[in-house]
Design an enzyme around this catalytic site. Structure first.
Site, PDB file in Angstrom:
ATOM      1  N   ARG A 110     -20.498 -27.333 -21.208  1.00 53.41           N
ATOM      2  CA  ARG A 110     -20.083 -27.453 -19.811  1.00 53.41           C
ATOM      3  C   ARG A 110     -18.973 -26.435 -19.525  1.00 53.41           C
ATOM      4  NH1 ARG A 110     -21.605 -29.582 -14.889  1.00 53.41           N
ATOM      5  NH2 ARG A 110     -20.085 -30.993 -13.956  1.00 53.41           N
ATOM      6  N   THR A 393     -30.148 -27.774 -10.624  1.00 60.71           N
ATOM      7  CA  THR A 393     -29.866 -27.745 -12.042  1.00 60.71           C
ATOM      8  C   THR A 393     -31.241 -27.532 -12.630  1.00 60.71           C
ATOM      9  OG1 THR A 393     -28.043 -29.260 -11.716  1.00 60.71           O
ATOM     10  CG2 THR A 393     -29.030 -29.303 -13.894  1.00 60.71           C
ATOM     11  N   ASN A 413     -24.606 -25.564 -10.666  1.00 61.22           N
ATOM     12  CA  ASN A 413     -24.265 -26.578  -9.671  1.00 61.22           C
ATOM     13  C   ASN A 413     -25.169 -26.394  -8.449  1.00 61.22           C
ATOM     14  OD1 ASN A 413     -23.031 -28.892  -8.780  1.00 61.22           O
ATOM     15  ND2 ASN A 413     -21.420 -27.826  -7.681  1.00 61.22           N
ATOM     16  N   GLU A 432     -19.105 -24.923 -10.214  1.00 56.43           N
ATOM     17  CA  GLU A 432     -18.986 -26.233 -10.857  1.00 56.43           C
ATOM     18  C   GLU A 432     -17.644 -26.904 -10.581  1.00 56.43           C
ATOM     19  OE1 GLU A 432     -21.969 -27.955 -12.091  1.00 56.43           O
ATOM     20  OE2 GLU A 432     -22.077 -26.037 -13.117  1.00 56.43           O
ATOM     21  N   SER A 464     -19.850 -34.641 -14.992  1.00 54.54           N
ATOM     22  CA  SER A 464     -21.227 -34.253 -14.680  1.00 54.54           C
ATOM     23  C   SER A 464     -22.119 -35.481 -14.644  1.00 54.54           C
ATOM     24  CB  SER A 464     -21.712 -33.293 -15.776  1.00 54.54           C
ATOM     25  OG  SER A 464     -23.083 -33.022 -15.630  1.00 54.54           O
ATOM     26  N   SER A 465     -23.300 -35.306 -14.056  1.00 54.02           N
ATOM     27  CA  SER A 465     -24.328 -36.355 -14.136  1.00 54.02           C
ATOM     28  C   SER A 465     -25.489 -35.919 -15.025  1.00 54.02           C
ATOM     29  CB  SER A 465     -24.881 -36.662 -12.739  1.00 54.02           C
ATOM     30  OG  SER A 465     -23.868 -37.137 -11.909  1.00 54.02           O
ATOM     31  N   GLY A 485     -30.855 -32.578 -10.278  1.00 53.87           N
ATOM     32  CA  GLY A 485     -30.735 -33.469  -9.114  1.00 53.87           C
ATOM     33  C   GLY A 485     -29.338 -34.014  -8.870  1.00 53.87           C
ATOM     34  N   GLY A 486     -28.294 -33.378  -9.431  1.00 56.40           N
ATOM     35  CA  GLY A 486     -26.932 -33.851  -9.154  1.00 56.40           C
ATOM     36  C   GLY A 486     -26.788 -35.317  -9.520  1.00 56.40           C
TER      37      GLY A 486
HETATM   38  N1  GLY Z   1     -23.350 -30.047 -11.169  1.00 55.30           N
HETATM   39  C1  GLY Z   1     -24.086 -31.237 -11.254  1.00 55.30           C
HETATM   40  C2  GLY Z   1     -23.743 -32.055 -12.444  1.00 55.30           C
HETATM   41  O1  GLY Z   1     -23.270 -31.521 -13.430  1.00 55.30           O
HETATM   42  O2  GLY Z   1     -23.915 -33.242 -12.428  1.00 55.30           O
END
Ligand code: GLY
Length: 587
Positions: A110, A393, A413, A432, A464-465, A485-486
């Site tokens: 990350r 993503t 992102n 990000e 993050s997700s 998909g965030g």
């Molecule tokens: N940028 C989306 C995530 O990392 O969840």
């Protein structure tokens, strides 16, 4: 299995003209027997290259590295050099030691906040968030992790030469790839979207303004960058010419990233989250992702409340209410609590203590499940965290012939990140920094809020997700799954796992099924894929939910073992390609 022969055929014709396979023959041992391998990839170029690497005797990590670099060329909206991500690995035949009985690994690559970042970076004098500064332009980027991540994964587990793995990406950048309508559409959307978001001129159009469907798109500067990385490894990106080009561009535009930030960047091997669920181990992303904790919480809460769900479903049947209304409401109730925990507890574990074990423990989740109502919406205002005693993503899933697997999600992102391209190096930078909590209670681009645990600090990773996930059953690989998909990543992965394991769907049915999403805020809002039936929408609205159509919401890539056979599938919402095939074993 979603294998689109027409796409594949046209690609093959193109590739015959434009892609001399590997310059040097790959030396591999004599094959002994054939075994099944599988890929589920977000575009046909990455699928083709991942398969070629596996056919050439490379393992799942080799294929992931090669495909990851290819996507940086052929999927510029999310595949990247200027972003970061997570890799969950199952490596039973690649272990150099036997201390890890589950043979699972997790690599965190990350992005990190630059050293110059501070808590109120995106607030004005009145402590109000400055719109879009964390999303567009030179101050939106974290220190990129992708090149270091792939480098460290290859150093530990790779078997084919690094240079060879970069060759396909170099060729596509040099000689071009055929642009899909989807890429042209997204680039046009992005170009329109950024117009009024910053007064600083951006160079996005200089580089990506000519993306046009069905034409070849060449990226000569990116090809040179990839060649340097092929020859010098990650050191080019973090200390060498590419690092200097990146820092020059940042300095010229009041950006935050310095050479020292790049020099200091390291990816991190972390313990994955492992949750026990229905006789399986669910292996997924630990903090700084919220994904693994959230997915395990959702699965275990669902299991704890299974008897109550059955009663509610039986009652709904009597009352003529569609089953999907009850299940969607049930999921929303679970998700309210899970996203409340996410906002409060989750952040970078190098900076805050995240009580992972407690958050996924049965005792804690029993307590969390007690306030869940099966027949009414619980008040969002009262749903707080528990008490303790992007959207763009991209994801891919790969399994090699020895049963090693890689589940990889990485991102810039937003689609095309911050809109900033590094001149001379030809790659896009991420945005990000928006995933940090800029101010308590203020939502990010995905509508999720955060607090102290995810506030900005120098060298901290933003929450993050992303949830690259692997399921093991009886110690054997059962599933490799993930999606972009965030904040909807978590609920898409959750529903896909449930679709296969509990609903008995095939891989393709599971990824194509309608998905719904709730995340505590906005209050009582359920996002849904367009094909949600009218009577389900009516039922949910009658209960008091607000519905929001979301055309995209995920591009799930899955490999899974069902009834003794491997299946692979790419979500119908994307342009992915998946396949299960035999490779020769060289053990
Ligand atoms: N940028 C989306 C995530 O990392 O969840």
């Amino acid at each position: 299995m979603r294998f689109r022969p027409h796409r594949y055929l046209s690609f093959f014709v193109i590739s015959l003209c434009s892609w001399p396979l590997f310059a040097e023959p790959i030396k591999v041992a004599e094959p002994k027997s054939t075994q099944m391998a599988a890929v589920a990839m977000p575009d046909l170029y990455s699928a083709k290259v991942a398969k070629q690497i596996l056919f050439a005797g490379g393992n799942a990590v080799d294929a992931a590295v090669a495909a990851g670099f290819v996507l940086a060329v052929t999927y510029p909206e999310a595949g990247n050099l200027g972003g970061g991500g997570f890799m969950t690995l199952y490596t039973p035949t690649l272990q150099s030691d036997d201390t890890d009985t589950l043979a699972v690994q997790f690599l965190d690559y990350r992005e990190k906040a630059p050293k110059a970042a501070f808590r109120d970076l995106y607030l004005d004098q009145d402590k109000q968030v400055i719109p879009y500064r964390s999303l567009v332009g030179y101050q939106a980027s974290g220190v990129p992790g992708t090149v270091m991540g792939f480098w460290q994964a290859h150093q530990r587990f790779g078997s084919l030469p690094w240079q060879q793995l970069l060759q396909p990406a170099i060729e596509y950048a040099e000689q071009g790839f055929r642009v899909s309508q989807a890429i042209e559409d997204r680039a046009k959307w992005f170009q329109g979207w950024i117009v009024d978001k910053t007064t600083m001129p951006l160079n996005f159009m200089d580089y990506f303004g000519s993306l046009k469907a069905n034409t070849l798109f060449k990226q000569p500067e990116l090809a040179l960058t990839l060649e340097r990385i092929a020859k010098q490894g990650a050191s080019d990106f973090y200390q060498g010419k590419t690092a200097q080009l990146l820092v020059d561009e940042m300095q010229a535009h009041n950006g935050l990233i310095t050479l020292d930030d790049l020099n200091r960047y390291q990816a991190k091997w972390r313990e994955p989250v492992v949750g026990e669920w229905l006789g399986r181990q669910v292996v997924s992303a630990p903090p700084p992702s919220s994904g693994g904790v959230a997915i395990v919480q959702l699965l275990k809460l669902k299991q704890l409340l299974a008897p109550q769900l059955q009663v509610a479903l039986a009652q709904a049947k009597k009352d003529g209410i569609p089953e999907q209304v009850v299940k969607t409401h049930f999921y929303a109730e679970l998700e309210k609590r899970v996203y409340a925990d996410r906002a409060h507890f989750l952040g970078d574990p190098d900076f805050i203590k995240v009580p992972i074990k407690t958050l996924i423990s049965s005792d804690y989740l029993k307590q969390r499940s007690q306030s869940i109502l099966l027949d009414d919406i619980s008040d969002s205002e009262k749903v707080r965290h528990g008490k303790l005693e992007s959207p763009e993503t991209t994801h891919f899933s790969i399994m090699d012939g020895q049963g090693n697997a890689v589940s990889n999600t990485y991102t810039l992102n937003m689609p095309f990140g911050s809109g900033v391209v590094i001149p001379g190096a030809g790659f896009l930078m991420n945005d990000e920094m928006d995933d940090f909590s800029k101010k308590p209670g203020v939502a990010n681009v995905f509508g999720v809020v955060g607090g102290k645990a995810n506030e900005i600090a120098p060298e901290k990773r933003m929450l993050s997700s992303m949830s690259p996930t692997i399921l093991l059953k009886d110690g054997q690989l059962e599933m490799v799954v993930g999606t972009p998909g965030g904040s909807t990543i978590i609920t898409s992965v959750f529903q896909t796992i449930v679709n296969v394991v509990e609903e008995g769907m095939s891989a393709q049915q599971a990824v194509d099924a309608t998905r719904v999403h709730h995340q505590l805020l906005p209050v009582n809002q359920i996002a849904y894929n367009p094909e949600l039936p009218e009577d389900v929408k009516d039922g949910l609205q009658m209960m008091g939910y607000h519905l929001k159509k979301n055309n995209y919401m995920g591009d799930v890539q899955i490999i899974t073992h069902i009834n003794g056979q491997w299946q692979a599938a790419s979500d119908k919402r994307g342009v992915g390609v998946s396949d299960v095939f035999e490779v020769k074993s060289r053990e």
